[in-house]
Design a protein around this motif. Structure first.
Motif, PDB file in Angstrom:
ATOM      1  N   PRO A  69       0.829  -1.213   0.000  1.00  0.00           N
ATOM      2  CA  PRO A  69       0.000   0.000   0.000  1.00  0.00           C
ATOM      3  C   PRO A  69       0.859   1.257   0.000  1.00  0.00           C
ATOM      4  N   PHE A  70       0.331   2.335  -0.582  1.00  0.00           N
ATOM      5  CA  PHE A  70       1.031   3.617  -0.626  1.00  0.00           C
ATOM      6  C   PHE A  70       0.130   4.732  -0.106  1.00  0.00           C
ATOM      7  N   SER A  71       0.757   5.850   0.231  1.00  0.00           N
ATOM      8  CA  SER A  71       0.036   6.938   0.886  1.00  0.00           C
ATOM      9  C   SER A  71      -0.747   7.825  -0.081  1.00  0.00           C
ATOM     10  N   ASN A  72      -0.645   7.577  -1.387  1.00  0.00           N
ATOM     11  CA  ASN A  72      -1.412   8.390  -2.341  1.00  0.00           C
ATOM     12  C   ASN A  72      -2.705   7.703  -2.767  1.00  0.00           C
ATOM     13  N   GLY A  73      -3.141   6.693  -2.019  1.00  0.00           N
ATOM     14  CA  GLY A  73      -4.414   6.039  -2.302  1.00  0.00           C
ATOM     15  C   GLY A  73      -4.319   4.920  -3.311  1.00  0.00           C
ATOM     16  N   THR A  74      -3.161   4.280  -3.443  1.00  0.00           N
ATOM     17  CA  THR A  74      -3.012   3.165  -4.361  1.00  0.00           C
ATOM     18  C   THR A  74      -2.397   1.970  -3.637  1.00  0.00           C
ATOM     19  N   GLU A  75      -2.607   0.801  -4.210  1.00  0.00           N
ATOM     20  CA  GLU A  75      -1.938  -0.414  -3.770  1.00  0.00           C
ATOM     21  C   GLU A  75      -1.517  -1.159  -5.017  1.00  0.00           C
ATOM     22  N   SER A  76      -0.303  -1.683  -5.040  1.00  0.00           N
ATOM     23  CA  SER A  76       0.185  -2.352  -6.238  1.00  0.00           C
ATOM     24  C   SER A  76       1.236  -3.384  -5.865  1.00  0.00           C
ATOM     25  N   VAL A  77       1.760  -4.075  -6.877  1.00  0.00           N
ATOM     26  CA  VAL A  77       2.769  -5.110  -6.668  1.00  0.00           C
ATOM     27  C   VAL A  77       4.151  -4.475  -6.745  1.00  0.00           C
ATOM     28  N   LEU A  78       4.919  -4.596  -5.672  1.00  0.00           N
ATOM     29  CA  LEU A  78       6.262  -4.019  -5.596  1.00  0.00           C
ATOM     30  C   LEU A  78       7.291  -5.147  -5.512  1.00  0.00           C
ATOM     31  N   THR A  79       8.301  -5.079  -6.371  1.00  0.00           N
ATOM     32  CA  THR A  79       9.389  -6.052  -6.373  1.00  0.00           C
ATOM     33  C   THR A  79      10.650  -5.386  -5.838  1.00  0.00           C
ATOM     34  N   ALA A 100      22.429  -2.220  -0.575  1.00  0.00           N
ATOM     35  CA  ALA A 100      21.960  -1.719  -1.867  1.00  0.00           C
ATOM     36  C   ALA A 100      20.610  -2.359  -2.157  1.00  0.00           C
ATOM     37  N   LYS A 101      19.728  -1.592  -2.803  1.00  0.00           N
ATOM     38  CA  LYS A 101      18.389  -2.105  -3.087  1.00  0.00           C
ATOM     39  C   LYS A 101      17.864  -1.489  -4.386  1.00  0.00           C
ATOM     40  N   TYR A 102      17.182  -2.330  -5.177  1.00  0.00           N
ATOM     41  CA  TYR A 102      16.487  -1.860  -6.375  1.00  0.00           C
ATOM     42  C   TYR A 102      15.036  -2.313  -6.290  1.00  0.00           C
ATOM     43  N   GLN A 103      14.101  -1.374  -6.485  1.00  0.00           N
ATOM     44  CA  GLN A 103      12.674  -1.667  -6.381  1.00  0.00           C
ATOM     45  C   GLN A 103      11.947  -1.148  -7.617  1.00  0.00           C
ATOM     46  N   PHE A 104      10.980  -1.931  -8.097  1.00  0.00           N
ATOM     47  CA  PHE A 104      10.159  -1.447  -9.204  1.00  0.00           C
ATOM     48  C   PHE A 104       8.715  -1.865  -8.980  1.00  0.00           C
ATOM     49  N   ASN A 105       7.832  -0.998  -9.429  1.00  0.00           N
ATOM     50  CA  ASN A 105       6.408  -1.121  -9.173  1.00  0.00           C
ATOM     51  C   ASN A 105       5.697  -1.614 -10.417  1.00  0.00           C
ATOM     52  N   THR A 122      10.358   3.315 -10.182  1.00  0.00           N
ATOM     53  CA  THR A 122      11.541   2.605  -9.702  1.00  0.00           C
ATOM     54  C   THR A 122      12.252   3.395  -8.613  1.00  0.00           C
ATOM     55  N   ILE A 123      12.969   2.672  -7.765  1.00  0.00           N
ATOM     56  CA  ILE A 123      13.842   3.277  -6.762  1.00  0.00           C
ATOM     57  C   ILE A 123      15.150   2.492  -6.727  1.00  0.00           C
TER      58      ILE A 123
END
Length: 387
Positions: free
Chosen positions: A287-297, A317-322, A334-335
């Motif tokens: 879940p995210f604070s802008n009113g969405t929920e999605s799959v995060l890797t 180190a970390k790589y994340q994509f939604n 991405t982060i």
């Protein structure tokens, strides 16, 4: 808040913690108490991850924390309370933050019951994975998490376990942030294949509910199967794979089919006398604070290396994509992040730390990138345990 009131808050935090420690040590029995103090100088190049017109933040953070642990024959109670005063050149980011944690566990020959809870009174500068490119300052957040778990051994090699959690996040008035809550229930069957291997079968049911604006919620459910093993005395492996189906319901939302996503978690852990390495990969609904929920890797690596008894280096180190619909805009894409912390233990009570953190973020529907650099230098003091 002016500088005088900010420094007064620091004094209040430290004085209150000391009072609690000495009072508790005088009246409690068989309780391990620990107090920690830390003071850090902070420089942050881009506190809200803006792609342009960012302003550097610098100042200090003062933290005091108190922990108490009481152990009995088959029970354990632990609590932690901490307060932090953040004082910066940009006044909208100055804040007083507080955090409380509690943990209770009980076990018998067949039963294990535990309960963990947390309550946070902090700001979005430190609590959110992203502020979605919005210059919103340090918006106040109040959140809690309750996580119970119960398990029963059906045989010497198997047990049934039920875990769950309920969490809620509320934000001060903001046009960009939405209050939300999540509920989850996970029944599992765990079987010991051998003294060093386990197999796990689970079903996860989850609900995400937006508490502002349009009334809607997302229901998700799906199975997963997992395996864990101690490959060697120093090497441990964990793996879980599954699928989860999600469906959005609410006001103004047309009937839709279940959307299925694969989920997984994997970890490889290595530990020796000097080194501790953790390589992991996860994919789950977030879940995210802008009113969405999605799959995060998320793909991450973390290593702690002890050069000697006094000096240690922590790197990560970390790589994340939604995963979001193609027409989505302004959400997390991405982060890329990483950092290192060098700690020098001057004595049993005194530690000196210096750290650097880097983060780069992109949003959907935009070619712009936001970069952040954070440098911290600090001193911490930990008196001997009180009992």
């Amino acid at each position: 808040m002016n500088k005088l009131s900010g420094y007064s808050t620091k004094v209040v935090i430290l004085t209150t913690a000391l009072f609690v420690v000495f009072s508790a040590s005088a009246f409690s029995k068989n309780v391990d108490l620990q107090i920690d103090f830390s003071e850090k100088a902070v420089w942050d190049s881009n506190p809200t991850l803006l792609s342009k017109n960012e302003k550097a933040l610098y100042g200090s953070t003062t933290t005091a924390s108190l922990s108490a642990i009481k152990k009995m024959q088959n029970r354990k109670l632990s609590t932690t309370f901490s307060g932090t005063r953040n004082q910066f050149n940009l006044s909208e980011f100055s804040s007083s933050d507080f955090k409380g944690l509690v943990g209770v566990s009980w076990n018998s020959s067949r039963w294990e019951i535990s309960f963990d809870g947390s309550l946070n009174y902090d700001t979005t500068r430190t609590s959110e994975i992203t502020t979605f490119g919005k210059n919103i300052g340090a918006v106040r957040r109040i959140s809690y998490l309750l996580s119970p778990k119960i398990s029963y051994m059906t045989s010497p090699r198997s047990k049934i376990e039920i875990s769950g959690y309920i969490s809620k996040s509320r934000y001060a008035a903001s046009a960009f942030l939405n209050d939300f809550k999540t509920l989850s229930l996970i029944p599992s069957f765990i079987y010991n294949i051998s003294p060093t291997q386990q197999a796990i079968l689970s079903i996860q049911a989850q609900r995400y509910q937006s508490m502002e604006g349009r009334d809607f919620y997302i229901d998700s459910i799906g199975p997963s199967i997992g395996w864990s093993a101690s490959i060697t005395p120093r090497l441990t492996a964990q793996l879980s794979v599954g699928i989860i189906g999600s469906k959005t319901r609410g006001d103004g939302i047309l009937s839709q089919n279940m959307v299925w996503n694969d989920i997984f978690s994997a970890a490889l852990l290595y530990s020796s006398q000097k080194n501790s390495l953790n390589i992991s990969a996860t994919r789950s609904r977030r879940p995210f604070s802008n009113g969405t929920e999605s799959v995060l890797t998320s793909l991450s690596i973390k290593d702690i290396y002890n050069f000697n008894e006094r000096l240690s280096l922590d790197t990560n180190a970390k790589y994340q994509f939604n995963e979001l619909p193609d027409n989505s805009a302004g959400n997390l894409d991405t982060i890329l992040s990483g950092g290192t912390t060098l700690t020098y233990k001057k004595s049993k009570q005194w530690n000196i730390t210096t750290s650097y953190k880097y983060k780069k973020q992109t949003l959907t529907g935009s070619d712009n990138e936001a970069e952040q650099n954070i440098v911290r230098v600090g001193l911490s003091y930990k008196p001997l345990n009180y009992r």
